[in-house]
Scaffold this active site. Structure first.
Site, PDB file in Angstrom:
ATOM      1  N   CYS A 106       0.832  -1.188   0.000  1.00 56.34           N
ATOM      2  CA  CYS A 106       0.000   0.000   0.000  1.00 56.34           C
ATOM      3  C   CYS A 106       0.876   1.251   0.000  1.00 56.34           C
ATOM      4  O   CYS A 106       1.944   1.282   0.587  1.00 56.34           O
ATOM      5  CB  CYS A 106      -0.939   0.083   1.202  1.00 56.34           C
ATOM      6  SG  CYS A 106      -2.039  -1.297   1.340  1.00 56.34           S
ATOM      7  N   ARG A 163       3.617  -0.193  -5.078  1.00 56.57           N
ATOM      8  CA  ARG A 163       3.473  -0.739  -3.724  1.00 56.57           C
ATOM      9  C   ARG A 163       2.211  -1.579  -3.559  1.00 56.57           C
ATOM     10  O   ARG A 163       2.015  -2.213  -2.516  1.00 56.57           O
ATOM     11  CB  ARG A 163       3.433   0.405  -2.697  1.00 56.57           C
ATOM     12  CG  ARG A 163       4.670   1.265  -2.684  1.00 56.57           C
ATOM     13  CD  ARG A 163       4.527   2.370  -1.671  1.00 56.57           C
ATOM     14  NE  ARG A 163       4.509   1.830  -0.330  1.00 56.57           N
ATOM     15  CZ  ARG A 163       5.586   1.611   0.407  1.00 56.57           C
ATOM     16  NH1 ARG A 163       6.770   1.910  -0.072  1.00 56.57           N
ATOM     17  NH2 ARG A 163       5.497   1.120   1.609  1.00 56.57           N
ATOM     18  N   TRP A 216      -2.767  -2.817  -1.597  1.00 59.87           N
ATOM     19  CA  TRP A 216      -2.479  -4.252  -1.753  1.00 59.87           C
ATOM     20  C   TRP A 216      -3.241  -4.914  -0.612  1.00 59.87           C
ATOM     21  O   TRP A 216      -2.901  -4.737   0.552  1.00 59.87           O
ATOM     22  CB  TRP A 216      -0.971  -4.492  -1.641  1.00 59.87           C
ATOM     23  CG  TRP A 216      -0.563  -5.884  -2.014  1.00 59.87           C
ATOM     24  CD1 TRP A 216      -0.215  -6.317  -3.252  1.00 59.87           C
ATOM     25  CD2 TRP A 216      -0.430  -7.014  -1.134  1.00 59.87           C
ATOM     26  NE1 TRP A 216       0.119  -7.644  -3.209  1.00 59.87           N
ATOM     27  CE2 TRP A 216      -0.003  -8.105  -1.924  1.00 59.87           C
ATOM     28  CE3 TRP A 216      -0.630  -7.211   0.235  1.00 59.87           C
ATOM     29  CZ2 TRP A 216       0.218  -9.367  -1.384  1.00 59.87           C
ATOM     30  CZ3 TRP A 216      -0.410  -8.475   0.760  1.00 59.87           C
ATOM     31  CH2 TRP A 216       0.015  -9.534  -0.056  1.00 59.87           C
ATOM     32  N   ASN A 233      -1.590   2.499   5.687  1.00 58.94           N
ATOM     33  CA  ASN A 233      -0.757   1.384   5.209  1.00 58.94           C
ATOM     34  C   ASN A 233      -0.256   0.639   6.436  1.00 58.94           C
ATOM     35  O   ASN A 233       0.384   1.231   7.298  1.00 58.94           O
ATOM     36  CB  ASN A 233       0.435   1.945   4.409  1.00 58.94           C
ATOM     37  CG  ASN A 233       1.466   0.875   4.106  1.00 58.94           C
ATOM     38  OD1 ASN A 233       1.124  -0.296   3.926  1.00 58.94           O
ATOM     39  ND2 ASN A 233       2.730   1.269   4.046  1.00 58.94           N
ATOM     40  N   GLY A 234      -0.581  -0.652   6.519  1.00 60.90           N
ATOM     41  CA  GLY A 234      -0.119  -1.435   7.665  1.00 60.90           C
ATOM     42  C   GLY A 234      -1.196  -2.404   8.099  1.00 60.90           C
ATOM     43  O   GLY A 234      -2.196  -2.601   7.399  1.00 60.90           O
ATOM     44  N   GLU A 265      16.942 -17.566  -9.150  1.00 60.69           N
ATOM     45  CA  GLU A 265      16.497 -16.207  -9.457  1.00 60.69           C
ATOM     46  C   GLU A 265      15.809 -16.162 -10.823  1.00 60.69           C
ATOM     47  O   GLU A 265      14.781 -15.500 -10.989  1.00 60.69           O
ATOM     48  CB  GLU A 265      17.704 -15.259  -9.398  1.00 60.69           C
ATOM     49  CG  GLU A 265      17.462 -13.844  -9.873  1.00 60.69           C
ATOM     50  CD  GLU A 265      16.312 -13.140  -9.154  1.00 60.69           C
ATOM     51  OE1 GLU A 265      15.851 -13.616  -8.103  1.00 60.69           O
ATOM     52  OE2 GLU A 265      15.847 -12.109  -9.689  1.00 60.69           O
ATOM     53  N   LYS A 272      11.967 -14.979 -11.597  1.00 59.13           N
ATOM     54  CA  LYS A 272      11.659 -13.882 -12.525  1.00 59.13           C
ATOM     55  C   LYS A 272      10.648 -14.326 -13.573  1.00 59.13           C
ATOM     56  O   LYS A 272       9.678 -13.631 -13.841  1.00 59.13           O
ATOM     57  CB  LYS A 272      12.966 -13.445 -13.188  1.00 59.13           C
ATOM     58  CG  LYS A 272      13.059 -12.026 -13.535  1.00 59.13           C
ATOM     59  CD  LYS A 272      13.452 -11.075 -12.425  1.00 59.13           C
ATOM     60  CE  LYS A 272      12.915 -11.393 -11.068  1.00 59.13           C
ATOM     61  NZ  LYS A 272      13.395 -10.602  -9.989  1.00 59.13           N
ATOM     62  N   GLU A 308       7.139 -14.967 -11.955  1.00 60.14           N
ATOM     63  CA  GLU A 308       6.416 -13.833 -11.362  1.00 60.14           C
ATOM     64  C   GLU A 308       5.834 -12.896 -12.404  1.00 60.14           C
ATOM     65  O   GLU A 308       4.817 -12.266 -12.163  1.00 60.14           O
ATOM     66  CB  GLU A 308       7.237 -13.084 -10.309  1.00 60.14           C
ATOM     67  CG  GLU A 308       8.391 -12.263 -10.791  1.00 60.14           C
ATOM     68  CD  GLU A 308       9.146 -11.564  -9.662  1.00 60.14           C
ATOM     69  OE1 GLU A 308       8.541 -11.172  -8.658  1.00 60.14           O
ATOM     70  OE2 GLU A 308      10.376 -11.392  -9.811  1.00 60.14           O
ATOM     71  N   HIS A 338      16.253 -37.097  -8.958  1.00 59.08           N
ATOM     72  CA  HIS A 338      15.688 -37.648  -7.713  1.00 59.08           C
ATOM     73  C   HIS A 338      14.197 -37.337  -7.578  1.00 59.08           C
ATOM     74  O   HIS A 338      13.663 -37.351  -6.484  1.00 59.08           O
ATOM     75  CB  HIS A 338      16.473 -37.111  -6.512  1.00 59.08           C
ATOM     76  CG  HIS A 338      17.917 -37.517  -6.560  1.00 59.08           C
ATOM     77  ND1 HIS A 338      18.307 -38.828  -6.506  1.00 59.08           N
ATOM     78  CD2 HIS A 338      19.041 -36.792  -6.707  1.00 59.08           C
ATOM     79  CE1 HIS A 338      19.637 -38.888  -6.608  1.00 59.08           C
ATOM     80  NE2 HIS A 338      20.097 -37.666  -6.733  1.00 59.08           N
ATOM     81  N   LYS A 394       5.922  -4.441  -4.738  1.00 55.38           N
ATOM     82  CA  LYS A 394       7.381  -4.326  -4.686  1.00 55.38           C
ATOM     83  C   LYS A 394       7.914  -4.291  -3.270  1.00 55.38           C
ATOM     84  O   LYS A 394       8.979  -4.807  -2.972  1.00 55.38           O
ATOM     85  CB  LYS A 394       7.817  -3.068  -5.441  1.00 55.38           C
ATOM     86  CG  LYS A 394       9.323  -2.963  -5.538  1.00 55.38           C
ATOM     87  CD  LYS A 394       9.763  -2.317  -6.802  1.00 55.38           C
ATOM     88  CE  LYS A 394      11.231  -2.509  -7.043  1.00 55.38           C
ATOM     89  NZ  LYS A 394      11.552  -3.855  -7.528  1.00 55.38           N
TER      90      LYS A 394
END
Ligand code: G6P
Length: 600
Positions: free
Chosen positions: A2, A27, A75, A101-102, A477, A481, A484, A500, A595
């Protein structure tokens, strides 16, 4: 997550807020909203809904004259994304509006105790805060009512409140979630991130935890603010000069922020080198070097992409600096009951410097009395402020949700740090980093080759990256990428582990991308690639020239093996970018992500 922004001043407040929300959208972008005081009607006007800020900008009626406003981009944590749950929220009698925000942890208890009669409109914890303010204001001033509310709520918050009875006041409070105040000749702006202050503030200051801020117009028509601590004592902080300019946070002609940020990586490397070179020698704060040299183990804590940088960091610390190191996922650290060594040092790696899981670890580690170092791209961030030491990445603002240049910057900085700690320098780091920047430019210039490969072979239901040693970390990584931003189900595997179990998933046409940068693993990784090809996989190999085979699809210039993750990740970033482009996905703002993850 947020983003919040508030403004009081001579400018049209709604414009400051809408421009701020566009910059804060990384955000969280489930929904967004704005509330401002309309001078003509002498009333608050609100626009809020599910969806992106550009809808808000399009639907907005720009006729209103206004000088006080608050805005929010969300968010979702409490309640799904919909119009009712969008911020701003209001008190029952519509006197107060709030953006937050929180996460308020005790909102259920507070509702039961103080607000049993209130009819809540949304499913959010935020509505509880604003209703408590309205409840308490019956017997006290607004400032007192807000402070009393703050003394009762538990959790994280950065919040902005406006009051229909005081349309020239903007109230703010903060605990754990980030909040900055910026001042310029035309007023005061408060926001979750410095980017929303660009263009409106000449100087800014991060606001501390458990504080309460009042912004107002004084008798001479100047906009002023006061910050108080929890018991009401005034706090004075130091302002920092705004160095960011609008150009740095634009797309500079690129179609997407992510592509811009990938292409900026060679200059990020050069910039970091310049910042840490003094008279041609890499230099790090001697206190940090002393701390790390005298510890018996480094514990790296990080999340997501930064955790992958941490894995490479472990290799560099152990192989270049010869200091034992282990890496922990921040959100797991609390539950692992680690048997720590006698004299550990903790390194927190975080692009944003705000990740809540890391912050929780930092608090815990500091309580235990251990020394902490934060490596971050955001100098003003919470983790930079609260650690004993910090090192800045200098990658420049990273706006695409998928991290690229910050990851490269983190590894470059970890290499510089390991190098400064080493007794015997194994290579000339300055020369090697310069070579990497040039090798990256070659990949970026020839990116069309990668685009074609992606179109022909990668846009499938699933995909695997395999590699060994350092290449395995790049595979992790690379897989993150690709999944996502393209939503192709992708896994990164240690090449030897495939047989395996995971090899059962290999079927005709599945893309398997092998990464080979080190001599020692060349034959064994190639053997694993042959195994999957025998089962129908469609292979793509990314290799360094000296270990390449003429049939490899992406061959990179030779660079120092120990630093290869800085280079080998670049084609994988481009693979992710082009796959998402081909699939028509929202590259810079992938679904469900944000982010800066400021909730645990
Ligand atoms: C989010 C971002 C990732 C990032 C992770 C850790 O999930 O989408 O790109 O790697 O948070 O963030 P940090 O700011 O601590 O590096």
């Amino acid at each position: 997550m947020c983003g919040i922004v508030g403004y009081l001043g001579n400018n049209k407040a709604s414009e400051v807020i809408l421009s701020g929300l566009e910059k804060l959208e990384y955000r969280g972008y489930d929904s967004c909203g704005i509330c401002f005081f309309d001078v003509a009607q002498e009333a608050f006007v609100t626009y809020k809904d599910i969806g992106r800020v550009f809808h808000l900008v399009n639907d907005f009626n720009y006729q209103y004259e206004n000088h006080l406003a608050i805005g929010h981009t969300r968010w979702a944590t409490h309640g799904k994304p919909n119009q009712l749950n969008s911020h701003p929220h209001f008190s029952q009698n519509k006197r107060f509006a709030i953006v937050h925000n929180g996460v308020i942890e005790n909102y259920r208890e507070l509702t039961k105790k103080y607000l049993p009669e209130v009819h809540f409109i949304s499913e959010t914890d935020t509505e509880v805060i604003v209703n408590m303010i309205e409840l308490f204001v019956k017997d006290m001033t607004v400032e007192e009512a807000i402070r009393k509310t703050l003394s009762l709520i538990e959790g994280s918050y950065a919040l902005l409140v406006i009051d229909t009875h005081h349309p020239e006041c903007l109230y703010a409070a903060k605990n754990k979630s980030p909040l900055l105040i910026g001042t310029g000749k035309n007023g005061i702006t408060l926001a979750s991130d410095i980017m929303a202050l660009v263009g409106y503030a000449d100087q800014y200051m991060p606001i501390g935890d458990k504080t309460f801020t009042v912004c107002k117009k004084d008798d001479y028509g100047h906009y002023i603010f006061e910050i108080y601590d929890i018991i009401g004592l005034p706090i004075h902080g130091d302002f920092l000069r705004m160095d960011l300019i609008l150009d740095e946070i634009g797309k500079a002609g690129y179609s997407h922020y992510m592509l811009k940020e990938i292409c900026e990586q060679p200059s990020v490397i050069r910039n970091i080198m310049e910042k840490y070179l003094s008279y041609d020698k890499f230099t790090i704060n001697p206190e940090i070097l002393h701390l790390l040299k005298s510890c018996d183990r480094i514990y790296i804590l990080a999340a997501g992409t930064s955790m992958h940088a941490g894995l490479v960091g472990k290799y560099l610390f152990e192989n270049i600096a010869k200091i034992p190191c282990e890496v922990n996922i921040a959100s797991e650290f609390a539950y692992n009951s680690l048997l720590l060594t006698k004299n550990p040092v903790f390194i927190f790696i975080s692009q944003s410097g705000e990740t809540a899981d890391l912050r929780a670890c930092l608090v815990k580690v500091r309580e235990l009395g251990y020394k902490t170092l934060t490596i971050t791209n955001v100098l003003t961030s919470t983790l930079a402020r609260e650690a004993d030491y910090y090192l800045e990445i200098f990658a420049g603002p990273e706006i695409a949700v998928a991290s690229t240049k910050a990851y490269v910057g983190q590894i470059v900085l970890l290499a510089i740090l390991s190098y400064c700690l080493s007794e015997n320098k194994p290579f000339d780091l300055k020369l090697e980093l310069s070579k990497i920047a040039v090798a990256m430019e070659a990949i970026i210039e020839n990116r069309d080759v990668i685009h074609t490969l992606v179109k022909e072979r990668i846009v499938k239901r699933n995909c695997f990256y395999i590699g060994r040693g350092l290449d395995y970390y790049t595979c992790l990584e690379a897989a993150l990428k690709l999944k996502e931003i393209s939503y192709i189900q992708t896994e990164g595997f240690a090449a030897g582990e495939l047989k395996h179990g995971t090899i059962a998933l290999i079927e005709e046409g599945v893309p398997v991308i092998g990464i080979i940068s080190q001599h020692a693993i060349n034959n064994s990784t190639r053997a694993n690639i042959r195994e999957v090809m025998a089962r129908g996989a469609n292979k793509i190999i990314i290799s360094l020239n000296r270990v390449s085979d003429p049939s490899d699809e992406i061959i990179l210039m030779n660079i120092e093996e120990m630093l290869s993750p800085i280079l080998t990740v670049v084609p994988t970033q481009l693979i992710a970018f082009f796959a998402a482009l081909e699939l028509g996905k929202d590259i810079d703002k992938p679904r469900n992500l944000a982010k800066s993850v400021t909730v645990e």
